[in-house]
Enzyme design. Structure first.
Site, PDB file in Angstrom:
ATOM      1  CE  LYS A 156      -1.665   2.818   3.055  1.00  0.00           C
ATOM      2  NZ  LYS A 156      -1.611   4.082   2.278  1.00  0.00           N
ATOM      3  CB  CYS A 265      13.570   8.188   8.586  1.00  0.00           C
ATOM      4  SG  CYS A 265      11.962   7.861   7.916  1.00  0.00           S
ATOM      5  CD  GLU A 365      10.856  11.854  12.112  1.00  0.00           C
ATOM      6  OE1 GLU A 365       9.794  11.316  12.489  1.00  0.00           O
ATOM      7  OE2 GLU A 365      11.650  11.302  11.331  1.00  0.00           O
TER       8      GLU A 365
HETATM    9  C1  SIN Z   1      17.214   6.712   2.960  1.00  0.00           C
HETATM   10  O1  SIN Z   1      17.069   5.550   2.577  1.00  0.00           O
HETATM   11  O2  SIN Z   1      18.260   7.310   2.791  1.00  0.00           O
HETATM   12  C2  SIN Z   1      16.128   7.463   3.689  1.00  0.00           C
HETATM   13  C3  SIN Z   1      14.945   6.653   3.939  1.00  0.00           C
HETATM   14  C4  SIN Z   1      13.965   7.273   4.889  1.00  0.00           C
HETATM   15  O3  SIN Z   1      13.867   8.472   5.042  1.00  0.00           O
HETATM   16  O4  SIN Z   1      13.241   6.488   5.504  1.00  0.00           O
END
Ligand code: SIN
Length: 461
Positions: A156, A265, A365
């Protein structure tokens, strides 16, 4: 049945509308994945590998079109989007080879008439939920090892960016991967989560997204004891030691922080800089941040695109305003270009100084192009600040001393460490976090393990 409108975050314009599936339709697709499993699993690893190689070739042939699609639905600059296509293919390349290295073993026996062996077999149907920030790479990072292992796969994609996934799956089918072995569903997210986690045929959930949703999925997985890989939030610290090469630290911070407008992330969320070099470092960083051009990612020279939507923008603004109200200064940035009616949200690349320890941005975050700077005197103080987080995904540090670097890498509680390096992701390396940043690893030799079960055979002669 509903409709999803996919819009261009740089203009607010709707670029495509898609019908969503009903509960029955989603369940039917999972059933198909279950039916397709025995024949996909029965292929030799070499045959699965060939199909993955064909898929990778198809993606390469369509690189430009896919890059443009990513920019249109995600907003990142085209050069970055093309880089993401390459990054996405690198996962398929890697796992096409790893398919051939799923080894078992024999165990020395304790009695003469027995033979003990261990084999690995695919776990079954894999259900994935992927984010909007890397619509291509987060899909292939999950699909490639799952298919290589012999699992069937259903994904998804995020509502904001389904078009890239749909195109990738069309290409997979054109490359010869059976239609029911790799599928997507587009439907209400909580409903899909509920079906994926309760359907008995699904043996593994793999999710990239927020920690809050990850916790919910994990609790739902408990009902049928599903395996789960969770790649959740982050709050990456960067430590800049007194002996750091400042030019390198600035250059790598810019790359790590401002790619995808800070919506990754592993995006640095705190700069922890030695007090003796803080002024020099900040001045050099601010000068480079001023060179970043914000705008529509389809335009040449744009290095920072829009943030994805209103919700993302509001969160970033809330953190900036909170920090400013607690005494912080915007050394650069702090502004935005927003049109609520059209529906686009651009945030100026921002560096905050004099940030109070209780500012939200120090713990929450941000997912935006904003970074606070705080200072330290002693290395252990920097480590304590860095580790004072619920998250443990990525960390970075800059030092020219191998002793300082070794000490930092051994004492920072993070799954990924960048030492004088802001570009830490690679298909052949394990990606994943500690603490509330998740569980399991994607990429590298580790990344295929979660798609395999171990079977031990004790044979009496
Ligand atoms: C990345 O693979 O460099 C970043 C992936 C993410 O932000 O989850």
């Amino acid at each position: 049945m509903g409709v999803v409108h996919v819009s261009n975050p740089a203009t607010g314009e709707i670029i495509h509308s898609l019908q969503t599936s009903t509960k029955e339709e989603v369940t039917a697709k999972v059933d198909k994945a279950q039916l397709a499993f025995p024949s996909w699993k029965a292929l030799t690893a070499y045959d699965r590998s060939k199909l993955l190689i064909a898929w990778a070739a198809m993606i390469r042939e369509n690189r430009q079109e896919l890059g443009e699609l990513i920019t249109l639905e995600n907003g990142k600059p085209l050069a970055e989007a093309l880089g993401e296509v390459d990054y996405a293919v690198s996962y398929i390349d890697w796992y096409a080879e790893e398919a051939k290295r799923i080894y078992g073993r024999t165990i020395p026996t304790h009695v003469p008439n027995k033979r003990l062996s261990v084999t690995r077999q695919p776990i079954g149907v894999v259900a994935a939920i992927t984010p909007w920030n890397f619509p291509a790479a987060m899909m292939t990072r999950k699909a490639a090892p799952a298919l290589a292992a012999g699992c069937t796969f259903i994904v998804k994609p995020a509502e904001e960016t389904p078009l890239t996934t749909i195109r990738l799956i069309e290409l997979a089918h054109r490359a010869g991967i059976p239609e029911d072995a790799v599928q997507y569903v587009l439907a209400d997210a909580p409903m899909v989560g509920e079906i994926f986690t309760s359907h008995k045929a699904v043996r593994k959930i793999t999710f990239t997204g927020s920690t809050a949703v990850g916790k919910l999925l994990l609790s739902q997985c408990a009902q049928t004891v599903k395996h789960a890989t969770m790649e959740l939030g982050g709050h990456a610290p960067i430590i800049v030691a007194e002996d750091a090469n400042i030019a390198v630290a600035v250059e790598q911070t810019i790359i790590a922080k401002y790619r995808n407008a800070g919506q990754t992330c592993v995006s640095p969320n705190r700069l922890i800089v030695h007090e003796n070099i803080a002024a020099t470092f900040t001045e050099a960083l601010v000068a480079k941040v001023k060179e970043l051009k914000v705008g529509n990612g389809m335009e040449a020279d744009v290095s920072v695109g829009p943030v994805i939507n209103r919700k993302g923008f509001d969160k970033i603004q809330d953190q900036i305003q909170d920090a400013l109200s607690k005494g912080a200064d915007a050394a650069v940035g702090g502004g935005h270009n927003v049109d609520e009616e059209q529906g686009f949200y651009f945030v100026e690349p921002t560096v905050l100084t004099n940030v109070s320890a209780d500012a939200k941005i120090m713990t929450e975050e941000t997912f935006g192009p904003v970074i606070p700077i705080v200072t330290f005197k002693e290395l252990d103080e920097a480590i304590a600040i860095a580790n004072d987080s619920l998250y443990g995904l990525a960390t970075y540090f800059f030092t020219e001393s191998y002793k300082t670097g070794t000490y930092l890498s051994e004492n920072l509680d993070y799954g990924i460490v960048g030492w004088n390096d802001g570009i830490i992701s690679a298909a052949h390396a394990p990606f994943g976090g500690m603490k509330e940043s998740g569980m399991g690893r994607e990429g590298g030799t580790e990344g295929i393990e979660p798609y395999l079960e171990t079977k031990y055979v004790s044979m009496s002669l």
